[in-house]
Design a protein around this motif. Structure first.
Motif, PDB file in Angstrom:
ATOM      1  N   MET A   1       0.818  -1.212   0.000  1.00 33.82           N
ATOM      2  CA  MET A   1       0.000   0.000   0.000  1.00 33.82           C
ATOM      3  C   MET A   1       0.851   1.260   0.000  1.00 33.82           C
ATOM      4  O   MET A   1       0.344   2.355   0.187  1.00 33.82           O
ATOM      5  N   THR A   2       2.158   1.099  -0.176  1.00 39.72           N
ATOM      6  CA  THR A   2       3.033   2.267  -0.177  1.00 39.72           C
ATOM      7  C   THR A   2       3.456   2.556  -1.606  1.00 39.72           C
ATOM      8  O   THR A   2       4.228   1.807  -2.212  1.00 39.72           O
ATOM      9  N   ARG A   3       2.899   3.585  -2.162  1.00 39.23           N
ATOM     10  CA  ARG A   3       3.135   3.885  -3.577  1.00 39.23           C
ATOM     11  C   ARG A   3       4.530   4.477  -3.770  1.00 39.23           C
ATOM     12  O   ARG A   3       4.985   5.287  -2.976  1.00 39.23           O
ATOM     13  N   MET A   4       5.166   4.074  -4.848  1.00 42.24           N
ATOM     14  CA  MET A   4       6.510   4.572  -5.146  1.00 42.24           C
ATOM     15  C   MET A   4       6.502   6.074  -5.433  1.00 42.24           C
ATOM     16  O   MET A   4       7.487   6.763  -5.212  1.00 42.24           O
ATOM     17  N   ASN A   5       5.379   6.575  -5.954  1.00 38.36           N
ATOM     18  CA  ASN A   5       5.376   8.008  -6.283  1.00 38.36           C
ATOM     19  C   ASN A   5       5.266   8.912  -5.051  1.00 38.36           C
ATOM     20  O   ASN A   5       5.210  10.121  -5.165  1.00 38.36           O
ATOM     21  N   THR A   6       5.260   8.301  -3.850  1.00 38.25           N
ATOM     22  CA  THR A   6       5.330   9.145  -2.651  1.00 38.25           C
ATOM     23  C   THR A   6       6.797   9.433  -2.286  1.00 38.25           C
ATOM     24  O   THR A   6       7.057  10.166  -1.344  1.00 38.25           O
ATOM     25  N   PHE A   7       7.732   8.860  -3.037  1.00 42.73           N
ATOM     26  CA  PHE A   7       9.156   9.143  -2.819  1.00 42.73           C
ATOM     27  C   PHE A   7       9.712   9.891  -4.018  1.00 42.73           C
ATOM     28  O   PHE A   7       9.246   9.704  -5.145  1.00 42.73           O
ATOM     29  N   ALA A   8      10.708  10.719  -3.758  1.00 45.80           N
ATOM     30  CA  ALA A   8      11.395  11.370  -4.869  1.00 45.80           C
ATOM     31  C   ALA A   8      12.193  10.299  -5.632  1.00 45.80           C
ATOM     32  O   ALA A   8      12.591   9.292  -5.054  1.00 45.80           O
ATOM     33  N   GLU A   9      12.402  10.515  -6.943  1.00 46.56           N
ATOM     34  CA  GLU A   9      13.066   9.482  -7.749  1.00 46.56           C
ATOM     35  C   GLU A   9      14.496   9.217  -7.287  1.00 46.56           C
ATOM     36  O   GLU A   9      15.006   8.119  -7.442  1.00 46.56           O
ATOM     37  N   ASP A  10      15.147  10.235  -6.733  1.00 48.07           N
ATOM     38  CA  ASP A  10      16.539  10.021  -6.302  1.00 48.07           C
ATOM     39  C   ASP A  10      16.637   9.721  -4.803  1.00 48.07           C
ATOM     40  O   ASP A  10      17.714   9.687  -4.242  1.00 48.07           O
ATOM     41  N   GLU A  11      15.472   9.507  -4.169  1.00 40.72           N
ATOM     42  CA  GLU A  11      15.485   9.260  -2.730  1.00 40.72           C
ATOM     43  C   GLU A  11      15.893   7.822  -2.443  1.00 40.72           C
ATOM     44  O   GLU A  11      15.479   6.900  -3.132  1.00 40.72           O
ATOM     45  N   GLU A  12      16.704   7.657  -1.425  1.00 43.85           N
ATOM     46  CA  GLU A  12      17.063   6.312  -1.012  1.00 43.85           C
ATOM     47  C   GLU A  12      15.914   5.733  -0.183  1.00 43.85           C
ATOM     48  O   GLU A  12      15.433   6.380   0.744  1.00 43.85           O
ATOM     49  N   ILE A  13      15.481   4.534  -0.531  1.00 44.92           N
ATOM     50  CA  ILE A  13      14.357   3.936   0.189  1.00 44.92           C
ATOM     51  C   ILE A  13      14.845   2.714   0.962  1.00 44.92           C
ATOM     52  O   ILE A  13      15.331   1.752   0.378  1.00 44.92           O
ATOM     53  N   THR A  14      14.743   2.800   2.282  1.00 45.84           N
ATOM     54  CA  THR A  14      15.230   1.709   3.118  1.00 45.84           C
ATOM     55  C   THR A  14      14.065   0.810   3.509  1.00 45.84           C
ATOM     56  O   THR A  14      13.045   1.290   4.002  1.00 45.84           O
ATOM     57  N   VAL A  15      14.236  -0.487   3.292  1.00 43.97           N
ATOM     58  CA  VAL A  15      13.197  -1.442   3.678  1.00 43.97           C
ATOM     59  C   VAL A  15      13.802  -2.454   4.643  1.00 43.97           C
ATOM     60  O   VAL A  15      14.790  -3.116   4.313  1.00 43.97           O
ATOM     61  N   THR A  16      13.207  -2.533   5.842  1.00 44.56           N
ATOM     62  CA  THR A  16      13.688  -3.512   6.815  1.00 44.56           C
ATOM     63  C   THR A  16      12.500  -4.330   7.319  1.00 44.56           C
ATOM     64  O   THR A  16      11.353  -3.920   7.161  1.00 44.56           O
ATOM     65  N   PRO A  17      12.796  -5.479   7.927  1.00 44.59           N
ATOM     66  CA  PRO A  17      11.693  -6.216   8.563  1.00 44.59           C
ATOM     67  C   PRO A  17      11.216  -5.446   9.790  1.00 44.59           C
ATOM     68  O   PRO A  17      11.883  -4.512  10.239  1.00 44.59           O
ATOM     69  N   MET A  18      10.084  -5.831  10.344  1.00 49.00           N
ATOM     70  CA  MET A  18       9.603  -5.222  11.590  1.00 49.00           C
ATOM     71  C   MET A  18      10.639  -5.510  12.674  1.00 49.00           C
ATOM     72  O   MET A  18      11.166  -6.623  12.768  1.00 49.00           O
ATOM     73  N   ARG A  19      10.905  -4.496  13.481  1.00 40.27           N
ATOM     74  CA  ARG A  19      12.051  -4.598  14.394  1.00 40.27           C
ATOM     75  C   ARG A  19      11.692  -5.003  15.818  1.00 40.27           C
ATOM     76  O   ARG A  19      12.539  -4.979  16.705  1.00 40.27           O
ATOM     77  N   THR A  20      10.425  -5.385  16.034  1.00 32.91           N
ATOM     78  CA  THR A  20      10.034  -5.769  17.385  1.00 32.91           C
ATOM     79  C   THR A  20       9.985  -7.288  17.546  1.00 32.91           C
ATOM     80  O   THR A  20      10.040  -7.814  18.651  1.00 32.91           O
ATOM     81  N   PHE A  21       9.853  -7.979  16.410  1.00 30.05           N
ATOM     82  CA  PHE A  21       9.700  -9.435  16.457  1.00 30.05           C
ATOM     83  C   PHE A  21      10.989 -10.116  15.974  1.00 30.05           C
ATOM     84  O   PHE A  21      11.759  -9.522  15.228  1.00 30.05           O
ATOM     85  N   PRO A  22      11.192 -11.368  16.384  1.00 30.59           N
ATOM     86  CA  PRO A  22      12.390 -12.079  15.929  1.00 30.59           C
ATOM     87  C   PRO A  22      12.385 -12.195  14.399  1.00 30.59           C
ATOM     88  O   PRO A  22      11.329 -12.395  13.792  1.00 30.59           O
ATOM     89  N   VAL A  23      13.546 -12.071  13.807  1.00 32.07           N
ATOM     90  CA  VAL A  23      13.609 -12.161  12.354  1.00 32.07           C
ATOM     91  C   VAL A  23      13.783 -13.623  11.964  1.00 32.07           C
ATOM     92  O   VAL A  23      14.419 -14.401  12.683  1.00 32.07           O
ATOM     93  N   ILE A  24      13.161 -14.023  10.859  1.00 33.91           N
ATOM     94  CA  ILE A  24      13.393 -15.374  10.330  1.00 33.91           C
ATOM     95  C   ILE A  24      14.430 -15.263   9.213  1.00 33.91           C
ATOM     96  O   ILE A  24      15.518 -15.785   9.294  1.00 33.91           O
ATOM     97  N   LYS A  25      14.066 -14.482   8.185  1.00 34.45           N
ATOM     98  CA  LYS A  25      15.036 -14.234   7.115  1.00 34.45           C
ATOM     99  C   LYS A  25      14.618 -12.976   6.364  1.00 34.45           C
ATOM    100  O   LYS A  25      13.435 -12.795   6.068  1.00 34.45           O
TER     101      LYS A  25
END
Ligand code: SF4
Ligand code: SF4
Ligand code: FES
Ligand code: FES
Lengths: 251, 268
Positions: free
Chosen positions: A74-98
């Motif tokens: 639900m996060t549209r790419m056009n809400t970021f500038a074209e040269d903006e760095e977009i960081t994607v991480t897993p949720m940080r409260t729960f244990p990570v699987i992979k």
């Protein structure tokens, strides 16, 4: 209309990991999940990501985008500038699987700890009758898609692992409120909310409300009303006196 | 490893990310503004509460000094409650009453959110790690005391009535004759209105009028009131700020008139 987006994706598992830079093609109208899928298809075939509906209704694709809990679909790419760095991480409260996939079983454990709907014993299923105004209030809470982003953002457990045992989190405090407000539910859930589910740990700072993709007013409509009900039961001598005098059982 | 991940999100088994947060927006602006505004208000209010002067000029009284309950109050400044405190109270009469509005706002659900976030940084922003090692929320002394908010709400209602009376008295002129109206009248009326909006949109109010019921259908009138209060409640944050500015500006206006810095312009 395509361009190359700068993507920084967390790769790793329980034993460690890091943010990895990628540059991925974007076309018009796409969402972050599309770009993650393209990354997986073209450059990182072993990238783990959970998703299902691509319509903001299953809650599977919850992650953190530029540090904020979001549904990737639900996060549209056009809400970021074209040269903006977009960081994607897993949720940080729960244990990570992979990679972007976390183990959300904490939430299922908390769900099981909430006693189920408790209708009057003499009513068989199918005989339930209630007025619309009486159920209306808690229907808002039924919009929940269980993405667990509210649980993820809540600082009570996000910043304090040791609180996980005592605190059920906004999603399940809301479930308790839903049942406590239900016209047919017979269990008194007020003291239980405070003593067993950690309602008092919430300091009503509203991050759960801010991230909810269903725009449920979790804090205003579930948690604060529940806190007020707890005050009636536990802390307000006048309410106690009033109840004792009039012996009113239910409102 | 453990040293770089000391903040909460660094707990074992979670994704190892050393940044306390990865937000790129200006999440710190809101808490910053809150601190600046609240600190300014506190400084101004403290100075005015201790100043013990320029709080009354017929027919206007500053909201910081109303009701004025001590014998030391300047002539004419005590309204319907009189001066029950008597002569032994010799410091500023504002200090007798300010605990009520102060307690009301300190325990307000909205201000709690604001100061927990901006002053106590718990959390400073959503998904931004807080600096504290341990956390127990509102379960222990003193924060468990936030649960008395409803009593301050009821006290607040009494104050609203008194401040509304002050606004009505402002329909007099400086010689005590009725039927006049000045800028000061509007200032006190606006202040009283904002305070009513703030109080009526309170979460405890919402609970008391109907929120505590399980069966709205058995209480149609209370359901109606609850619906109305709920509508106001959605704007509670706005009313909290507007009424805070309202009180400070009303006081500043009365002070300016009482000290002779400006004259209170009469429409009729
Ligand atoms: S309002 Fe309460 S439950 Fe919601 S995120 Fe904040 S502390 Fe957690
Ligand atoms: S309440 Fe909102 S944020 Fe929380 S799990 Fe449900 S949909 Fe997600
Ligand atoms: S994939 Fe279902 S909510 Fe995003
Ligand atoms: S005054 Fe803000 S919640 Fe009561």
């Amino acid at each position: 209309m395509g361009y190359l987006a700068k993507l920084r994706v967390w790769r790793g598992d329980k034993s460690g990991g890091q943010l990895v830079d990628h540059s991925v093609e974007v076309s018009e109208g796409e969402v972050v999940l599309d770009i993650i899928h393209r990354l997986q298809a073209t450059q990182a075939p072993d990238l783990a990501v959970r998703w299902n509906c691509k319509a903001g209704k299953c809650g599977s694709c919850a992650a953190e985008i530029n540090g904020r809990p979001r549904l990737m679909c639900m996060t549209r790419m056009n809400t970021f500038a074209e040269d903006e760095e977009i960081t994607v991480t897993p949720m940080r409260t729960f244990p990570v699987i992979k990679d972007l996939v976390t183990d959300v079983s904490f939430n299922y454990e908390k769900a099981r700890e909430v006693p189920a709907f408790d209708p009057p014993k003499d009513l068989a299923p199918g005989e339930y009758r209630m007025a619309q105004v009486d159920v209306q209030r808690s229907q808002e809470f039924r919009k929940c898609i269980e993405c667990f982003m509210c649980q993820n953002v809540c600082h009570v457990i996000r910043d304090h692992e040791d609180n996980k045992e005592a605190f059920s989190g906004p999603r399940f405090l809301m479930r308790i409120a839903e049942l406590d407000m239900h016209p047919l539910d017979q269990t008194d859930r007020k003291n239980m909310a405070q003593e067993e589910h950690g309602l008092g740990m919430c300091n009503i700072t509203k991050c759960c409300t801010e991230v909810c993709p269903e725009h449920i007013k979790i804090t205003d409509n579930a948690i604060i009303p529940m806190k007020e009900r707890v005050v009636d039961n536990k802390y307000d001598p006048l309410v106690w006196l009033g109840r004792t005098i009039t012996r009113r059982k239910s409102d | 490893m453990a040293t770089s991940l000391e903040h909460g999100t660094g707990a074992p088994a979670r994704a190892s990310i050393k940044e306390k947060h990865l937000r790129t927006d200006r999440w710190w602006i809101q808490p910053l503004i809150s601190v600046v505004v609240l600190v300014s208000f506190i400084i101004y209010a403290t100075w005015r509460a201790f100043e013990n002067a320029y709080y009354y000029t017929e027919p206007l009284i500053s909201p910081f000094y109303s009701p004025c309950l001590a014998q030391s109050c300047v002539d004419g400044s005590s309204s319907i409650l009189g001066q029950p405190i008597g002569a032994w109270w010799t410091i500023s009469p504002a200090l007798l009453i300010l605990i009520f509005p102060l307690g009301f706002r300190m325990t307000c659900y909205y201000y709690r959110k604001t100061y927990y976030r901006s002053f106590w940084m718990s959390p400073p922003g959503c998904a931004v790690s807080e600096p504290h090692k341990s956390y127990s929320g509102e379960t222990k002394f003193p924060l468990i005391g936030q649960n008395i908010h409803r009593y301050f709400f009821f006290a607040g209602l009494v104050f609203n009535v008194l401040l509304t009376i002050d606004a009505i008295l402002a329909f007099k002129n400086a010689d005590g004759q009725w039927g006049h109206m000045s800028v000061g009248t509007l200032v006190l009326l606006a202040n009283a209105t904002f305070l009513w909006m703030y109080s009526l949109s309170c979460h405890s109010c919402r609970h008391a009028v109907g929120g505590r019921l399980k069966h709205f259908s058995k209480h149609p009138f209370r359901y109606k009131m609850w619906t109305g209060v709920s509508r106001l409640n959605a704007h509670h944050a706005k009313f909290a700020w507007v009424s805070l500015f309202g009180v400070a500006l009303a006081d500043l206006y009365v002070r300016s008139v009482a000290s002779g810095a400006i004259t209170n312009l009469y429409f009729f």
